[in-house]
Scaffold this motif. Structure first.
Motif, mmCIF file in Angstrom:
data_model
loop_
_atom_site.group_PDB
_atom_site.id
_atom_site.type_symbol
_atom_site.label_atom_id
_atom_site.label_comp_id
_atom_site.label_asym_id
_atom_site.label_seq_id
_atom_site.Cartn_x
_atom_site.Cartn_y
_atom_site.Cartn_z
ATOM 1 N N GLU A 39 -55.750 59.106 -11.641
ATOM 2 C CA GLU A 39 -56.632 57.945 -11.765
ATOM 3 C C GLU A 39 -57.489 58.107 -13.019
ATOM 4 O OE1 GLU A 39 -58.778 56.057 -8.252
ATOM 5 O OE2 GLU A 39 -60.424 57.108 -9.254
ATOM 6 N N LEU A 40 -57.656 57.025 -13.730
ATOM 7 C CA LEU A 40 -58.493 57.010 -14.925
ATOM 8 C C LEU A 40 -59.466 55.841 -14.785
ATOM 9 C CD1 LEU A 40 -57.246 57.386 -18.577
ATOM 10 C CD2 LEU A 40 -58.756 55.498 -17.979
ATOM 11 N N PHE A 41 -60.738 56.108 -15.030
ATOM 12 C CA PHE A 41 -61.696 55.003 -14.991
ATOM 13 C C PHE A 41 -62.796 55.234 -16.019
ATOM 14 C CE2 PHE A 41 -63.741 57.952 -11.999
ATOM 15 C CZ PHE A 41 -65.094 57.824 -12.304
ATOM 16 N N TRP A 42 -63.465 54.134 -16.394
ATOM 17 C CA TRP A 42 -64.626 54.274 -17.259
ATOM 18 C C TRP A 42 -65.738 53.345 -16.768
ATOM 19 C CZ3 TRP A 42 -60.000 52.198 -19.072
ATOM 20 C CH2 TRP A 42 -60.004 50.862 -19.482
ATOM 21 N N VAL A 43 -66.951 53.749 -17.075
ATOM 22 C CA VAL A 43 -68.126 52.974 -16.669
ATOM 23 C C VAL A 43 -68.314 51.856 -17.682
ATOM 24 C CG1 VAL A 43 -70.581 53.024 -16.102
ATOM 25 C CG2 VAL A 43 -69.157 55.051 -15.662
ATOM 26 N N GLN A 44 -68.070 50.631 -17.242
ATOM 27 C CA GLN A 44 -68.173 49.467 -18.109
ATOM 28 C C GLN A 44 -69.614 48.979 -18.236
ATOM 29 O OE1 GLN A 44 -65.518 48.128 -19.728
ATOM 30 N NE2 GLN A 44 -66.853 46.693 -20.788
ATOM 31 N N ASN A 45 -70.348 49.128 -17.145
ATOM 32 C CA ASN A 45 -71.717 48.618 -17.143
ATOM 33 C C ASN A 45 -72.550 49.388 -16.117
ATOM 34 O OD1 ASN A 45 -73.585 46.428 -18.111
ATOM 35 N ND2 ASN A 45 -73.690 46.030 -15.914
ATOM 36 N N GLY A 46 -73.797 49.649 -16.455
ATOM 37 C CA GLY A 46 -74.708 50.262 -15.502
ATOM 38 C C GLY A 46 -74.535 51.763 -15.357
ATOM 39 N N ILE A 47 -74.923 52.257 -14.181
ATOM 40 C CA ILE A 47 -74.900 53.685 -13.869
ATOM 41 C C ILE A 47 -74.073 53.907 -12.601
ATOM 42 C CG2 ILE A 47 -76.298 55.717 -13.282
ATOM 43 C CD1 ILE A 47 -76.796 54.785 -16.081
ATOM 44 N N ILE A 48 -73.263 54.944 -12.629
ATOM 45 C CA ILE A 48 -72.424 55.306 -11.485
ATOM 46 C C ILE A 48 -72.772 56.716 -11.015
ATOM 47 C CG2 ILE A 48 -70.057 55.805 -10.725
ATOM 48 C CD1 ILE A 48 -70.510 52.858 -11.097
ATOM 49 N N ARG A 49 -72.873 56.887 -9.704
ATOM 50 C CA ARG A 49 -72.992 58.227 -9.135
ATOM 51 C C ARG A 49 -71.599 58.635 -8.674
ATOM 52 N NH1 ARG A 49 -77.501 59.590 -5.145
ATOM 53 N NH2 ARG A 49 -77.459 61.499 -6.356
ATOM 54 N N THR A 58 -74.110 61.969 -12.343
ATOM 55 C CA THR A 58 -74.497 60.628 -12.769
ATOM 56 C C THR A 58 -73.784 60.285 -14.067
ATOM 57 O OG1 THR A 58 -76.661 60.822 -11.720
ATOM 58 C CG2 THR A 58 -76.421 59.144 -13.421
ATOM 59 N N LEU A 59 -73.081 59.154 -14.062
ATOM 60 C CA LEU A 59 -72.307 58.714 -15.217
ATOM 61 C C LEU A 59 -72.945 57.480 -15.823
ATOM 62 C CD1 LEU A 59 -68.719 58.911 -13.634
ATOM 63 C CD2 LEU A 59 -70.012 60.747 -14.746
ATOM 64 N N SER A 60 -73.145 57.503 -17.109
ATOM 65 C CA SER A 60 -73.726 56.355 -17.803
ATOM 66 C C SER A 60 -72.628 55.488 -18.411
ATOM 67 C CB SER A 60 -74.682 56.836 -18.895
ATOM 68 O OG SER A 60 -73.998 57.666 -19.827
ATOM 69 N N GLU A 61 -73.015 54.329 -18.877
ATOM 70 C CA GLU A 61 -72.077 53.405 -19.507
ATOM 71 C C GLU A 61 -71.383 54.090 -20.683
ATOM 72 O OE1 GLU A 61 -72.571 49.270 -21.985
ATOM 73 O OE2 GLU A 61 -73.700 49.496 -20.110
ATOM 74 N N GLY A 62 -70.064 53.953 -20.737
ATOM 75 C CA GLY A 62 -69.299 54.580 -21.805
ATOM 76 C C GLY A 62 -68.668 55.898 -21.417
ATOM 77 N N THR A 63 -68.886 56.360 -20.188
ATOM 78 C CA THR A 63 -68.254 57.597 -19.731
ATOM 79 C C THR A 63 -66.866 57.291 -19.185
ATOM 80 O OG1 THR A 63 -70.401 58.528 -19.111
ATOM 81 C CG2 THR A 63 -68.445 59.607 -18.219
ATOM 82 N N LEU A 64 -65.870 58.007 -19.669
ATOM 83 C CA LEU A 64 -64.496 57.876 -19.197
ATOM 84 C C LEU A 64 -64.145 59.114 -18.381
ATOM 85 C CD1 LEU A 64 -61.416 56.583 -21.083
ATOM 86 C CD2 LEU A 64 -61.285 58.812 -20.002
#
Length: 275
Positions: A39-49, A58-64
């Motif tokens: 699986e591959l994903f990136w943070v398009q908007n906001g913050i992801i835990r 914690t992943l910020s926008e632009g993290t792949l």
């Protein structure tokens, strides 16, 4: 009980990749899940835990992020506008790429979850490629047209998986010229740690000090600029945060064994018009 996501229930006939854009809800996941595909994903908007067996990151926008087959994880949004773009990659696709292009196995067959920081330019290119992929049939050819340029880009980035998360993130962020122009002090500031602690940890991890690491980044960037552009030497030196030309020449010669002008002649002019 851990749930396993299966590619046969996601991929349509003839598809090698499935792309999903989704808002990630802020509710805490009840459990982690695995999948039988990369699986591959990136943070398009906001913050992801990002929850995994190793804890929460914690992943910020632009993290792949590349999640290997069988690795357990889960996503949680932080705020109301957290969004990811996620790809399910068919096992036949990743196996074929790794077999034909052995270095790519470092990414598609990684043993642990890997994170990569994408800058504004890289995110723009990634999103354009994703839109082309969405308009395609998502077959093997379309999937490789999307993946191979991305993998080449990711392989250029150092592997920091053995470093502490705070140092790994600083390493990745420091690839951006905006950061390494600020020198070792700017790098240490990224970590939020004291300079002696950062220096000791880096020595243990890579044998380099912050100054040595940043100067390596600067000289590699300068070498690419000398080969791929006609920018004047003072302009290149300023672009990497070095105002003192004597110091620039000293660092460059120490790394490459020749002066910047000699390097440019060897790698650029003499390739086009050999003497």
């Amino acid at each position: 009980m851990t749930r396993t996501m299966r590619q046969k229930s996601i991929l349509l006939d003839g598809q090698s990749v499935h792309l999903t854009r989704a808002t990630v809800l802020p509710r805490r996941p009840k459990t982690l899940h695995t999948h039988d595909y990369v699986e591959l994903f990136w943070v398009q908007n906001g913050i992801i835990r990002h929850h995994s067996e190793d804890g929460v990151n914690t992943l910020s926008e632009g993290t792949l992020v590349v999640v290997p087959k069988g690795k357990a994880h889960a996503l949680q949004g932080k705020g109301d506008h957290a969004m990811v773009v996620m790809l399910c990659l068919a096992t036949t696709l990743t196996n074929n790429i790794a077999k034909r292009h052995t270095p790519c196995a470092r990414v598609v067959h990684a043993l642990c979850i890997r994170e990569f920081a994408r800058d504004t330019r890289q995110m723009a290119a990634l999103n354009q490629a994703a839109m082309r992929l969405e308009r395609s049939s998502c077959d093997a050819l379309a999937a490789e047209a999307f993946l191979l340029p991305l993998l080449v880009d990711l392989l250029d980035e150092p592997d920091f998986t053995d470093a502490p998360p705070w140092l790994s993130k600083a390493y990745s962020d420091a690839q951006d010229p905006v950061i390494f122009r600020e020198g070792a002090a700017g790098f240490v500031a990224l970590t939020g740690k004291a300079h002696p602690h950062v220096s000791r940890t880096m020595k243990q991890h890579s044998g380099q000090t912050p100054v040595q690491y940043i100067n390596d980044l600067r000289m590699n960037y300068a070498a690419r600029a000398l080969t791929g552009s006609s920018d004047a030497l003072p302009e290149i030196a300023t672009d990497i945060g070095l105002q003192n030309m004597s110091h620039f020449h000293k660092l460059f010669r120490a790394k490459f064994g020749v002066t910047p002008a000699q390097f440019r002649a060897d790698k650029q002019r003499n390739v086009v018009q050999p003497e």
